[in-house]
Design a protein around this motif. Structure first.
Motif, PDB file in Angstrom:
ATOM      1  N   ILE A   1      -8.974  42.095 -35.975  1.00 56.54           N
ATOM      2  CA  ILE A   1      -7.538  41.559 -36.207  1.00 56.54           C
ATOM      3  C   ILE A   1      -6.727  40.915 -34.957  1.00 56.54           C
ATOM      4  O   ILE A   1      -6.113  40.231 -35.116  1.00 56.54           O
ATOM      5  N   ILE A   2      -7.509  41.456 -33.856  1.00 54.53           N
ATOM      6  CA  ILE A   2      -6.933  40.619 -32.517  1.00 54.53           C
ATOM      7  C   ILE A   2      -7.207  39.243 -32.728  1.00 54.53           C
ATOM      8  O   ILE A   2      -6.452  38.319 -32.343  1.00 54.53           O
ATOM      9  N   ALA A   3      -8.303  39.236 -32.806  1.00 48.05           N
ATOM     10  CA  ALA A   3      -8.777  37.603 -32.862  1.00 48.05           C
ATOM     11  C   ALA A   3      -7.882  36.852 -33.994  1.00 48.05           C
ATOM     12  O   ALA A   3      -7.651  35.688 -33.755  1.00 48.05           O
ATOM     13  N   LEU A   4      -7.695  37.488 -35.013  1.00 45.91           N
ATOM     14  CA  LEU A   4      -6.682  36.865 -35.960  1.00 45.91           C
ATOM     15  C   LEU A   4      -5.348  36.525 -35.736  1.00 45.91           C
ATOM     16  O   LEU A   4      -4.720  35.520 -35.638  1.00 45.91           O
ATOM     17  N   VAL A   5      -4.867  37.332 -35.194  1.00 44.35           N
ATOM     18  CA  VAL A   5      -3.476  37.455 -34.738  1.00 44.35           C
ATOM     19  C   VAL A   5      -3.106  36.655 -33.494  1.00 44.35           C
ATOM     20  O   VAL A   5      -2.015  35.885 -33.298  1.00 44.35           O
TER      21      VAL A   5
ATOM     22  N   ILE B   1      -0.683  44.221 -36.936  1.00 50.19           N
ATOM     23  CA  ILE B   1      -1.128  44.976 -35.782  1.00 50.19           C
ATOM     24  C   ILE B   1      -0.809  46.361 -35.793  1.00 50.19           C
ATOM     25  O   ILE B   1      -1.344  47.509 -35.558  1.00 50.19           O
ATOM     26  N   SER B   2       0.630  46.671 -36.313  1.00 51.92           N
ATOM     27  CA  SER B   2       1.148  48.031 -36.418  1.00 51.92           C
ATOM     28  C   SER B   2       0.306  49.028 -37.521  1.00 51.92           C
ATOM     29  O   SER B   2       0.275  50.113 -37.070  1.00 51.92           O
ATOM     30  N   THR B   3      -0.121  48.454 -38.359  1.00 56.48           N
ATOM     31  CA  THR B   3      -0.905  49.228 -39.328  1.00 56.48           C
ATOM     32  C   THR B   3      -2.411  49.225 -39.391  1.00 56.48           C
ATOM     33  O   THR B   3      -3.064  49.921 -39.536  1.00 56.48           O
ATOM     34  N   GLY B   4      -3.111  48.082 -38.496  1.00 57.46           N
ATOM     35  CA  GLY B   4      -4.359  47.909 -38.642  1.00 57.46           C
ATOM     36  C   GLY B   4      -5.148  48.247 -37.187  1.00 57.46           C
ATOM     37  O   GLY B   4      -6.301  48.594 -37.510  1.00 57.46           O
ATOM     38  N   VAL B   5      -4.490  48.282 -36.168  1.00 57.21           N
ATOM     39  CA  VAL B   5      -4.985  48.267 -35.056  1.00 57.21           C
ATOM     40  C   VAL B   5      -4.904  49.934 -34.336  1.00 57.21           C
ATOM     41  O   VAL B   5      -3.541  50.144 -34.354  1.00 57.21           O
ATOM     42  N   ARG B   6      -5.618  50.598 -34.111  1.00 60.55           N
ATOM     43  CA  ARG B   6      -5.658  51.673 -33.451  1.00 60.55           C
ATOM     44  C   ARG B   6      -5.312  51.872 -31.988  1.00 60.55           C
ATOM     45  O   ARG B   6      -4.457  52.418 -31.556  1.00 60.55           O
TER      46      ARG B   6
ATOM     47  N   ALA C   1      -3.435  45.657 -28.336  1.00 59.88           N
ATOM     48  CA  ALA C   1      -3.233  44.422 -29.303  1.00 59.88           C
ATOM     49  C   ALA C   1      -1.999  43.711 -29.088  1.00 59.88           C
ATOM     50  O   ALA C   1      -1.878  42.503 -29.011  1.00 59.88           O
ATOM     51  N   LEU C   2      -0.974  44.372 -28.732  1.00 62.35           N
ATOM     52  CA  LEU C   2       0.401  43.752 -28.551  1.00 62.35           C
ATOM     53  C   LEU C   2       0.176  42.896 -27.367  1.00 62.35           C
ATOM     54  O   LEU C   2       0.951  42.005 -27.008  1.00 62.35           O
ATOM     55  N   ALA C   3      -0.380  43.443 -26.211  1.00 55.13           N
ATOM     56  CA  ALA C   3      -0.323  42.918 -25.001  1.00 55.13           C
ATOM     57  C   ALA C   3      -1.185  41.347 -25.304  1.00 55.13           C
ATOM     58  O   ALA C   3      -0.837  40.330 -24.727  1.00 55.13           O
ATOM     59  N   TYR C   4      -2.623  41.448 -25.672  1.00 52.32           N
ATOM     60  CA  TYR C   4      -3.249  40.437 -26.204  1.00 52.32           C
ATOM     61  C   TYR C   4      -2.425  39.325 -27.071  1.00 52.32           C
ATOM     62  O   TYR C   4      -2.642  38.201 -26.788  1.00 52.32           O
ATOM     63  N   HIS C   5      -1.498  39.741 -27.842  1.00 48.77           N
ATOM     64  CA  HIS C   5      -0.747  38.949 -28.776  1.00 48.77           C
ATOM     65  C   HIS C   5       0.295  38.171 -27.846  1.00 48.77           C
ATOM     66  O   HIS C   5       0.228  37.024 -28.151  1.00 48.77           O
ATOM     67  N   GLY C   6       0.841  38.880 -27.236  1.00 50.94           N
ATOM     68  CA  GLY C   6       1.974  38.186 -26.435  1.00 50.94           C
ATOM     69  C   GLY C   6       1.075  37.230 -25.318  1.00 50.94           C
ATOM     70  O   GLY C   6       1.578  36.141 -25.118  1.00 50.94           O
ATOM     71  N   ILE C   7      -0.156  37.491 -24.781  1.00 50.95           N
ATOM     72  CA  ILE C   7      -0.699  36.507 -23.871  1.00 50.95           C
ATOM     73  C   ILE C   7      -1.015  35.074 -24.628  1.00 50.95           C
ATOM     74  O   ILE C   7      -0.533  34.232 -24.211  1.00 50.95           O
TER      75      ILE C   7
END
Length: 419
Positions: free
Chosen positions: A8-12, A120-125, A130-136
């Motif tokens: 999921i992180i790779a996707l988002v 992110i909110s429903t799929g990542v534990r 995940a939000l940090a990586y997403h922002g970067i």
């Protein structure tokens, strides 16, 4: 972090980086369009503003589609739409073709933020990581996308560059469509019932609830926050849209190659914005963000007032004041996002951020048309004067919200939910 989290992180992160690459590469292209297409600033600002408007205005309906069809499929469709739109940007002729491609890009891009954040909110534990990586990833797109575009323009014509930028979106879309992820891993199957489609099946009661929640939000302090973030969006889009073209004549050093130097100052300005976002995020953790936000918007007003006089003092001064603009411009973003959270209850937080994106990117898109019109009418001094006024209005409104909340003493009012 398990395999599903990593997928999921790779996707988002891919999606977030590409969204902002496309968004902020457009002003780089505008330096060429102004010269080659022979259009006035007001006309080009209106055309570009239309695409940016759909980028924001589509956030609310996109959120509803995410509930119905699922995040992964919507992200894949959004990436395909963005990539195809940039390919069309390079292939369709004239101003009308350019406008059609940008409208298609805006509609496709509007899907990403509701879909990515929902996934992110429903799929990542490990949601925080995940939000940090997403922002970067978003920051990489913000700073790296315009720089990549400027470098490609050294070698290719703008139409070829647009097509080249579109290809990663199409490739990423294919990967997203084939990806296998559990979208409900962080909430459990019992919370998600039968999957995405069942959570938003056609039900008139859902629309009634949406309308009721909307009325409740705008009958509270959130109405003032909505206006505040719209003003921030007007400044953001108004200052960035024509900035690469405005910066070029202010660069006084000789460069070894014939380039539009403002493109590189613009990319550097956006890179400095990464530091501004970090500082703004740290400041937003302290709570009571209205006064801090008022001060940041006041600084933006001051930067607009001094920008042209300072930038006229030479390339060194231009770089300093541009860095200041980039830092404060992105400092504001986490502050208003935190303010939205302080003025909304948890059960309408998603809806409130949908309206926030509508205000910042939808209403804020008028800043592109406004800047084009003011530049055509009277040039940069009028534009920066108007932007100073917009930021000052925002600072005043944020200060008023702080005073108003301090005057309300009961617990419900303190959350900003009382009229």
């Amino acid at each position: 972090m398990n395999a599903n989290d990593r997928s999921i992180i790779a996707l988002v992160t891919t999606g977030h980086g590409l969204v902002h690459t496309y968004e902020l590469s457009i002003p780089i292209f505008m330096t060429v369009w102004l010269a080659e297409l022979g259009v006035a600033e007001a006309t080009l600002g209106a055309v570009v503003g239309g695409g940016y408007f759909l980028f924001g205005a589509g956030a609310l309906p996109s959120g509803i589609l995410v509930d119905r069809f699922g995040s992964r499929r919507l992200i894949a469709c959004g990436l395909a739409g963005m990539g195809a739109a940039f390919v069309l940007l390079g292939l369709l002729p004239g101003l009308w073709g350019l406008g059609a491609a940008l409208l298609a890009w805006g509609a496709a891009a509007s899907v990403y933020h509701p879909a990515g954040l929902a996934l992110i909110s429903t799929g990542v534990r490990q949601r925080g990581r995940a939000l940090a990586y997403h922002g970067i990833a978003g920051n990489v797109g913000i700073a790296g996308g315009p720089l990549l575009t400027a470098l490609l323009l050294l070698v290719f014509d703008w139409a070829t560059v647009a097509v080249l930028l579109g290809l990663p979106g199409l490739i990423a879309a294919a990967g997203a469509w084939r990806a296998s992820v559990d979208e409900t891993a962080a909430v459990g199957r019992h919370d998600a019932t039968d999957g995405p489609s069942s959570t938003a099946s056609a039900n008139p009661g859902r629309l009634t609830a949406l309308w009721r929640q909307t009325r409740h939000l705008f009958a509270s302090g959130f109405a003032g926050v909505f206006v505040l973030v719209a003003l921030s969006g007007l400044y953001y889009r108004g200052v960035l849209t024509f900035l690469p073209d405005l910066l070029t004549p202010l660069v006084t050093v000789d460069l070894p190659i014939d380039v539009s130097a403002g493109r590189y100052v613009y990319a550097g300005l956006l890179a400095v914005g990464i530091a501004g976002q970090y500082v703004g995020g740290r400041l937003s953790d302290r709570g009571g963000t209205e006064w801090v936000l008022a001060g940041a918007l006041g600084l933006l007003s001051l930067v607009a007032v001094v920008f042209l006089p300072v930038a006229g003092g030479g390339t060194g001064a231009l770089l300093v004041v541009s860095a200041g603009l980039g830092f404060v411009l992105f400092l504001v973003q986490p502050l208003y996002q935190a303010t939205v959270a302080e003025y909304t209850p948890p059960d309408t937080r998603g809806l409130s951020y949908g309206y926030t994106y509508l205000a910042v990117f939808g209403i804020g898109a008028a800043g592109a048309a406004l800047s084009g019109g003011l530049l055509q009418l009277a040039g940069p001094p009028l534009l920066f004067g108007a932007l100073a006024g917009v930021a000052l209005l925002g600072a005043g409104l944020s200060a008023w919200l702080a005073v108003r909340r301090a005057q309300l003493t009961d617990p419900e009012a303190a959350t900003g939910l009382s009229p």
